[in-house]
Design a protein around this motif. Sequence first.
Motif, PDB file in Angstrom:
ATOM      1  N   LEU A   5      -5.347  -3.573  -8.612  1.00  0.00           N
ATOM      2  CA  LEU A   5      -6.282  -3.295  -9.719  1.00  0.00           C
ATOM      3  C   LEU A   5      -7.729  -3.565  -9.319  1.00  0.00           C
ATOM      4  N   TYR A   6      -7.965  -4.685  -8.653  1.00  0.00           N
ATOM      5  CA  TYR A   6      -9.335  -5.032  -8.253  1.00  0.00           C
ATOM      6  C   TYR A   6      -9.939  -3.941  -7.372  1.00  0.00           C
ATOM      7  N   ASN A   7      -9.219  -3.530  -6.361  1.00  0.00           N
ATOM      8  CA  ASN A   7      -9.760  -2.529  -5.443  1.00  0.00           C
ATOM      9  C   ASN A   7      -9.774  -1.127  -6.041  1.00  0.00           C
ATOM     10  N   TRP A   8      -8.793  -0.816  -6.879  1.00  0.00           N
ATOM     11  CA  TRP A   8      -8.787   0.486  -7.536  1.00  0.00           C
ATOM     12  C   TRP A   8      -9.967   0.593  -8.499  1.00  0.00           C
ATOM     13  N   PHE A   9     -10.264  -0.482  -9.236  1.00  0.00           N
ATOM     14  CA  PHE A   9     -11.423  -0.479 -10.125  1.00  0.00           C
ATOM     15  C   PHE A   9     -12.732  -0.351  -9.342  1.00  0.00           C
ATOM     16  N   ARG A  10     -12.792  -0.952  -8.174  1.00  0.00           N
ATOM     17  CA  ARG A  10     -13.996  -0.798  -7.335  1.00  0.00           C
ATOM     18  C   ARG A  10     -14.202   0.662  -6.971  1.00  0.00           C
ATOM     19  N   TRP A  11     -13.144   1.357  -6.588  1.00  0.00           N
ATOM     20  CA  TRP A  11     -13.263   2.774  -6.267  1.00  0.00           C
ATOM     21  C   TRP A  11     -13.625   3.572  -7.521  1.00  0.00           C
ATOM     22  N   ALA A  30     -17.146   3.542  -8.499  1.00  0.00           N
ATOM     23  CA  ALA A  30     -17.968   4.371  -7.623  1.00  0.00           C
ATOM     24  C   ALA A  30     -17.731   5.862  -7.886  1.00  0.00           C
ATOM     25  N   GLY A  31     -16.878   6.175  -8.874  1.00  0.00           N
ATOM     26  CA  GLY A  31     -16.654   7.560  -9.263  1.00  0.00           C
ATOM     27  C   GLY A  31     -15.414   8.213  -8.686  1.00  0.00           C
ATOM     28  N   PHE A  32     -14.549   7.444  -8.071  1.00  0.00           N
ATOM     29  CA  PHE A  32     -13.331   7.994  -7.477  1.00  0.00           C
ATOM     30  C   PHE A  32     -12.113   7.456  -8.219  1.00  0.00           C
ATOM     31  N   PHE A  33     -11.536   8.275  -9.115  1.00  0.00           N
ATOM     32  CA  PHE A  33     -10.341   7.812  -9.810  1.00  0.00           C
ATOM     33  C   PHE A  33      -9.178   7.679  -8.833  1.00  0.00           C
ATOM     34  N   LEU A  34      -9.042   8.655  -7.950  1.00  0.00           N
ATOM     35  CA  LEU A  34      -8.035   8.565  -6.897  1.00  0.00           C
ATOM     36  C   LEU A  34      -8.763   8.139  -5.630  1.00  0.00           C
ATOM     37  N   PRO A  35      -8.635   6.868  -5.250  1.00  0.00           N
ATOM     38  CA  PRO A  35      -9.413   6.364  -4.122  1.00  0.00           C
ATOM     39  C   PRO A  35      -8.979   6.967  -2.793  1.00  0.00           C
ATOM     40  N   ARG A  36      -9.878   6.920  -1.859  1.00  0.00           N
ATOM     41  CA  ARG A  36      -9.586   7.384  -0.499  1.00  0.00           C
ATOM     42  C   ARG A  36      -8.488   6.532   0.129  1.00  0.00           C
ATOM     43  N   ASP A  37      -8.455   5.264  -0.196  1.00  0.00           N
ATOM     44  CA  ASP A  37      -7.430   4.345   0.295  1.00  0.00           C
ATOM     45  C   ASP A  37      -6.312   4.284  -0.746  1.00  0.00           C
ATOM     46  N   LEU A  38      -5.205   4.937  -0.460  1.00  0.00           N
ATOM     47  CA  LEU A  38      -4.119   5.071  -1.426  1.00  0.00           C
ATOM     48  C   LEU A  38      -3.309   3.795  -1.636  1.00  0.00           C
ATOM     49  N   ARG A  39      -3.583   2.757  -0.857  1.00  0.00           N
ATOM     50  CA  ARG A  39      -2.833   1.511  -1.035  1.00  0.00           C
ATOM     51  C   ARG A  39      -3.033   0.937  -2.429  1.00  0.00           C
ATOM     52  N   TRP A  40      -4.230   1.060  -2.971  1.00  0.00           N
ATOM     53  CA  TRP A  40      -4.526   0.371  -4.235  1.00  0.00           C
ATOM     54  C   TRP A  40      -3.751   0.936  -5.410  1.00  0.00           C
ATOM     55  N   PRO A  41      -3.682   2.244  -5.607  1.00  0.00           N
ATOM     56  CA  PRO A  41      -2.800   2.732  -6.687  1.00  0.00           C
ATOM     57  C   PRO A  41      -1.336   2.398  -6.422  1.00  0.00           C
ATOM     58  N   LEU A  42      -0.912   2.452  -5.162  1.00  0.00           N
ATOM     59  CA  LEU A  42       0.479   2.137  -4.833  1.00  0.00           C
ATOM     60  C   LEU A  42       0.785   0.659  -5.080  1.00  0.00           C
ATOM     61  N   PHE A  43      -0.153  -0.222  -4.748  1.00  0.00           N
ATOM     62  CA  PHE A  43       0.024  -1.653  -5.038  1.00  0.00           C
ATOM     63  C   PHE A  43       0.178  -1.863  -6.540  1.00  0.00           C
TER      64      PHE A  43
END
Length: 159
Positions: free
Chosen positions: A38-44, A47-60
């Motif tokens: 959640l912390y890293n997904w919210f950071r993305w 910044a305007g990216f709902f689906l972050p470049r680093d897919l680990r965060w939604p998967l976590f």
Amino acid sequence: MATEDTSPARESNLPSPVYLVAAHLAVIVAVVHLTMGLYNWFRWASAGFFLPRDLRWPLFTVSGLAMVVGMFLAAQGRYRRPIYAGGVGLMAVYVLGYFGWHTSGHRPRLFFGRGSSHEGPLGQFLLDHLFAGPVEFVSLTSEVLLAVILVYLLIRDSG
């Protein structure tokens, strides 16, 4: 003539210690993955990216939520064997995924995209990442221990 078991273990309404240890380890693993996800997904997202470049965060986040649901179902005594098997699989994905992601060069789309290379022997590299920090160590140790306990419960409950 049957005799009643009046040992202290039989008089208690508490679950077996193995269930308590499994529950505590599952909470640790779920909290680590939900918090980091959640912390890293919210950071993305900020910044305007709902689906972050680093897919680990939604998967976590999704896997951490799945663990919470699994814990509630297991506490109710429902679907225990499938939950144990799924938990073993998820712990394997966490541990193998952690080391796989690092050995593949920290690729942004999990195992795809451009990565960086690591120098030195693989054993030392893996040990360095195991002891990279307290969160990594606690998480990996909890995941491995939880997998072992879930395998035990899966075997024990099959008989």
